[in-house]
Design a protein around this motif. Structure first.
Motif, short mmCIF file in Angstrom:
data_model
loop_
_atom_site.label_atom_id
_atom_site.label_comp_id
_atom_site.label_asym_id
_atom_site.label_seq_id
_atom_site.Cartn_x
_atom_site.Cartn_y
_atom_site.Cartn_z
N CYS A 61 -2.46 1.68 4.91
CA CYS A 61 -1.38 1.14 5.56
C CYS A 61 -1.77 0.77 7.02
CB CYS A 61 0.07 2.04 5.82
SG CYS A 61 0.66 2.35 4.20
N LEU A 62 -2.54 1.62 7.91
CA LEU A 62 -2.92 1.06 9.15
C LEU A 62 -4.18 -0.01 8.97
CD1 LEU A 62 -3.29 4.66 10.93
CD2 LEU A 62 -1.77 2.97 11.40
N MET A 63 -4.87 0.00 7.75
CA MET A 63 -5.90 -0.78 7.65
C MET A 63 -5.21 -2.12 7.38
SD MET A 63 -8.99 0.97 5.67
CE MET A 63 -10.25 -0.55 5.80
N ALA A 64 -4.30 -2.25 6.45
CA ALA A 64 -3.43 -3.27 6.33
C ALA A 64 -2.66 -4.02 7.36
CB ALA A 64 -2.42 -3.15 5.14
N ALA A 65 -2.40 -3.28 8.26
CA ALA A 65 -1.53 -3.65 9.65
C ALA A 65 -2.72 -4.12 10.38
CB ALA A 65 -0.87 -2.43 10.26
N SER A 66 -4.05 -3.69 10.46
CA SER A 66 -4.95 -4.29 11.38
C SER A 66 -5.33 -5.57 10.93
CB SER A 66 -6.18 -3.01 11.50
OG SER A 66 -7.31 -3.60 11.86
N VAL A 122 -3.29 -3.42 -5.37
CA VAL A 122 -4.13 -2.55 -4.40
C VAL A 122 -4.11 -1.26 -5.27
CG1 VAL A 122 -3.38 -3.82 -2.58
CG2 VAL A 122 -2.01 -2.07 -3.15
N TYR A 123 -3.27 -0.92 -6.29
CA TYR A 123 -3.47 0.51 -6.79
C TYR A 123 -4.70 0.86 -7.36
CZ TYR A 123 -1.83 4.72 -9.33
OH TYR A 123 -1.59 5.67 -9.75
N VAL A 124 -5.57 -0.07 -7.35
CA VAL A 124 -6.96 0.16 -7.80
C VAL A 124 -7.66 1.03 -6.87
CG1 VAL A 124 -7.83 -1.83 -6.98
CG2 VAL A 124 -8.98 -0.61 -8.87
N SER A 125 -7.16 0.88 -5.49
CA SER A 125 -8.01 1.67 -4.65
C SER A 125 -7.50 2.98 -4.44
CB SER A 125 -7.43 0.76 -3.00
OG SER A 125 -7.71 -0.48 -2.96
N TYR A 126 -6.44 3.29 -5.08
CA TYR A 126 -6.08 4.70 -5.02
C TYR A 126 -6.85 5.67 -6.20
CZ TYR A 126 -2.59 3.93 -1.71
OH TYR A 126 -1.82 3.78 -0.26
N ILE A 127 -7.44 4.88 -7.20
CA ILE A 127 -8.05 5.55 -8.39
C ILE A 127 -9.19 6.43 -7.93
CG2 ILE A 127 -9.34 5.09 -10.51
CD1 ILE A 127 -7.44 2.88 -11.06
N GLY A 128 -9.18 7.64 -8.59
CA GLY A 128 -10.09 8.58 -7.64
C GLY A 128 -9.84 9.86 -7.57
N TYR A 179 0.76 -1.29 0.01
CA TYR A 179 -0.08 0.23 -0.14
C TYR A 179 0.85 1.10 0.00
CZ TYR A 179 -4.58 -2.17 0.35
OH TYR A 179 -5.87 -2.49 0.10
N ALA A 180 2.00 1.24 0.80
CA ALA A 180 2.71 2.43 0.76
C ALA A 180 3.52 2.74 -0.61
CB ALA A 180 4.12 2.14 1.85
N ILE A 181 3.97 1.55 -1.39
CA ILE A 181 4.51 1.78 -2.87
C ILE A 181 3.52 2.26 -3.67
CG2 ILE A 181 5.38 0.34 -4.59
CD1 ILE A 181 6.66 -1.32 -2.64
N ALA A 182 2.10 1.68 -3.65
CA ALA A 182 1.07 2.01 -4.43
C ALA A 182 0.65 3.63 -3.95
CB ALA A 182 -0.11 1.25 -4.31
#
Length: 599
Positions: free
Chosen positions: A316-321, A276-282, A104-107
């Motif tokens: 990143c926090l959601m992924a860690a959770s 996961v990059y699709v989650s940033y589209i918008g 997620y950080a890279i994306a």
């Protein structure tokens, strides 16, 4: 010659009649397609034209009432939809394991670099056209039309998919099966198109009415929905850290499965980032609101970059959770968070209902922002004359592009009514990544090329060479068998890519430097963005490439049969194309003109 808005509209309508007034006129126009295509395809506009005379074809101006905090909320609302509740599971279970946090950080870094490119254009050309306008002032009309049409269609399809997802998550929130209770199955229709979703249609139509009414009120609604959604996300994060266990960061449930924080190694992290990059589209939809921003010079950079950074932190926090709740090999790829709380039930099954509510709010915010963006894209495409100018009309009372909003709202609702989610998702993403790639190329071209004063071929040669090197690296990464030869070839491509950038920076001077805000470390940051977008395109499925090829062919056909003639007629009346002699002045005084317009 200068024209009033009324005269411009009249001339556009009259000029369309010259090619479309009769069958004979149209057939004559078709016989002249090659010469018209050559004349019009590469015709570029100027920043001054986009922000003044072309914008005036919409009639009333869009009201400037948005500030940086509105843009941040629009950016967060546009990105934080239901995607993270789905893609994070597959990325962790199949690609990266607990290192999905780094994915997620890279994306997010990739999204931020692309956002920088969007921001430079939006600050200096605050119009509603977004990528369409940016490409039109660099690579010309035909490329802009191809980019804009693909982006609008991606918006329509993804919005239809999001609306159907809303029905599913709303059912989860209240414990009802949307599949059996709320959708109507029509056996006579083919599978994938036989489940009627009335709720999805109603949501799209309601949001269409809202965005037609006022951008200011849309912003207030978006702030409320985004705030509620963020509260749900924070709740999910806190629950994960409370009920989770840090040992799940390094241990798999099955000893036969790879363990550690990097169970799939570095390739898994990058594979996860591509997914996961699709989650940033918008975030790109924010740039389409530039025409309605009070102070573009300061508000747009803060709004676009700030929203991407905040969303990256949340992801990143959601992924860690999620990674703390369960070992990566037990995470449900389809519903990672609800599945995690079901596994760790102990009286916490109700959390899955809460997640359904939060995802529902997220879908509403992403839908609202995306529908605002798509309407403004087609509005500016209408201003250019390559589609009917009816789409460019801005309502005098609401100061919104009502015609474009209503047309796209009805089209999206019609698709959402019949088409199932998996069919739609196979048709989305590649067009958006293609647009991001083109904008990154365009910002370099615009910095180093000024028509009439500099030779474009050194810059074009560099962009083509660097893109080819990035494509070779991507093909080797995804398809070459592992081993030393692969590592050697990847290293060689990396050295060649870095060398090309360094050589280009040394030999080709910048033709213009922004006075207000520009991408830092030019051309390194846009080049990294180009590489990352090409790399992520390597992870797109074959069906998406087939869709892209088919739809692009349709776009070319529309351009040849209609757009090039409408555009040519407009040029004959002197209101569409700018001659090169006018463009030469752009590098000298256009920034001053833009500043005056913004103020």
């Amino acid at each position: 010659m200068n024209y009033t808005h009324r005269e411009c509209v009249k001339k556009v309508m009259d000029s369309h009649g010259s090619s479309f007034s009769s069958f004979n006129s149209y057939f004559h126009a078709l016989s002249d397609v090659p010469s018209r295509f050559i004349r019009r395809a590469g015709c570029v506009s100027t920043t001054f034209e986009e922000t003044s005379r072309i914008r005036s074809r919409s009639g009333a101006d869009m009201r400037k009432n948005l500030r940086w905090y509105d843009l941040i909320c629009f950016g967060i609302g546009g990105m934080v939809g239901a995607g993270v509740f789905v893609t994070s599971g597959t990325a962790s279970h199949d690609k990266a394991g607990p290192a999905v946090i780094l994915s997620y950080a890279i994306a997010g870094l990739c999204a931020l670099l692309s956002a920088f490119c969007y921001t430079e254009f939006a600050v200096h050309m605050p119009v509603a056209g977004g990528a369409f306008s940016y490409i039109r002032v660099t690579f010309g009309e035909f490329t802009a039309f191809l980019v804009g049409a693909n982006l609008v269609m991606d918006y329509v399809l993804s919005n239809a998919a999001a609306a159907r997802s809303f029905t599913t998550y709303l059912g989860t929130a209240i414990g009802v099966s949307a599949e059996s209770k709320w959708r109507i199955t029509v056996s006579s229709l083919p599978k994938g198109f036989n489940q009627i979703d009335i709720i999805a249609v109603l949501i799209i139509l309601i949001l269409t009415v809202i965005i037609c009414y006022s951008t200011r009120e849309s912003s207030v609604l978006n702030m409320i929905l985004t705030a509620v959604h963020i509260l749900f996300i924070i709740f999910v994060i806190m629950m994960g850290f409370w009920k989770g266990d840090t040992k799940n960061f390094t241990e798999a449930s099955d000893p036969n499965h790879p363990s550690g924080f990097f169970p799939f190694g570095a390739p898994g992290v990058f594979n996860g980032a591509a997914l996961v990059y699709v989650s940033y589209i918008g975030y790109d939809a924010v740039s389409t609101l530039a025409e309605e921003v009070k102070n573009p010079i300061t508000d747009i950079p803060i709004g676009v970059s700030g929203s991407v950074i905040l969303v990256t932190i949340l992801y990143c926090l959601m992924a860690a959770s999620m990674s703390m709740l369960l070992p990566y090999d037990l995470i449900n790829p389809e519903s990672p968070f609800t599945g995690a709380f079901m596994e760790n039930s102990n009286g916490f099954n109700w959390v899955s209902n809460v997640i359904g509510v939060g995802a529902s709010f997220g879908i509403l915010t992403s839908l609202l922002v995306a529908m605002l963006g798509q309407a403004r894209y087609i509005c500016v495409i209408g201003r250019s004359g390559v589609v009917p100018i009816w789409f460019a009309k801005v309502h005098s009372k609401t100061s919104t592009p009502v015609n474009a909003s209503v047309f796209l709202g009805i089209l999206t609702a019609a698709i959402a009514l019949f088409t199932e989610l998996h069919v739609l998702l196979n048709l989305v993403s590649i067009g958006t990544l293609f647009v991001f790639l083109m904008v990154s190329n365009a910002v370099i071209y615009r910095r180093y090329v000024s028509l009439g004063t500099t030779i474009p071929w050194p810059t074009l040669s560099f962009l083509l060479s660097f893109s080819f090197t990035s494509i070779m690296f991507t093909l080797l990464w995804w398809f070459a068998p592992p081993g030393k030869p692969k590592g050697f070839m990847l290293g060689a491509c990396s050295i060649i890519g870095v060398g090309l950038i360094q050589l280009f920076s040394y030999m080709v001077p910048q033709a213009r430097k922004p006075d207000f805000w520009g991408v830092p470390l030019m051309p390194w940051i846009p080049c990294v963005s180009i590489f990352l977008n090409i790399f992520l395109l390597g992870n797109i499925d074959t069906a998406s490439y087939i869709r892209f090829g088919f739809f692009s062919a349709v776009v070319v056909l529309v351009y040849v049969l209609y757009s090039v003639h409408a555009s040519f007629d407009g040029e004959e009346d002197g209101i569409v194309c700018q001659k090169n002699v006018e463009m030469v002045k752009e590098s000298i005084d256009i920034e001053d003109q833009t500043l005056k317009i913004q103020s």
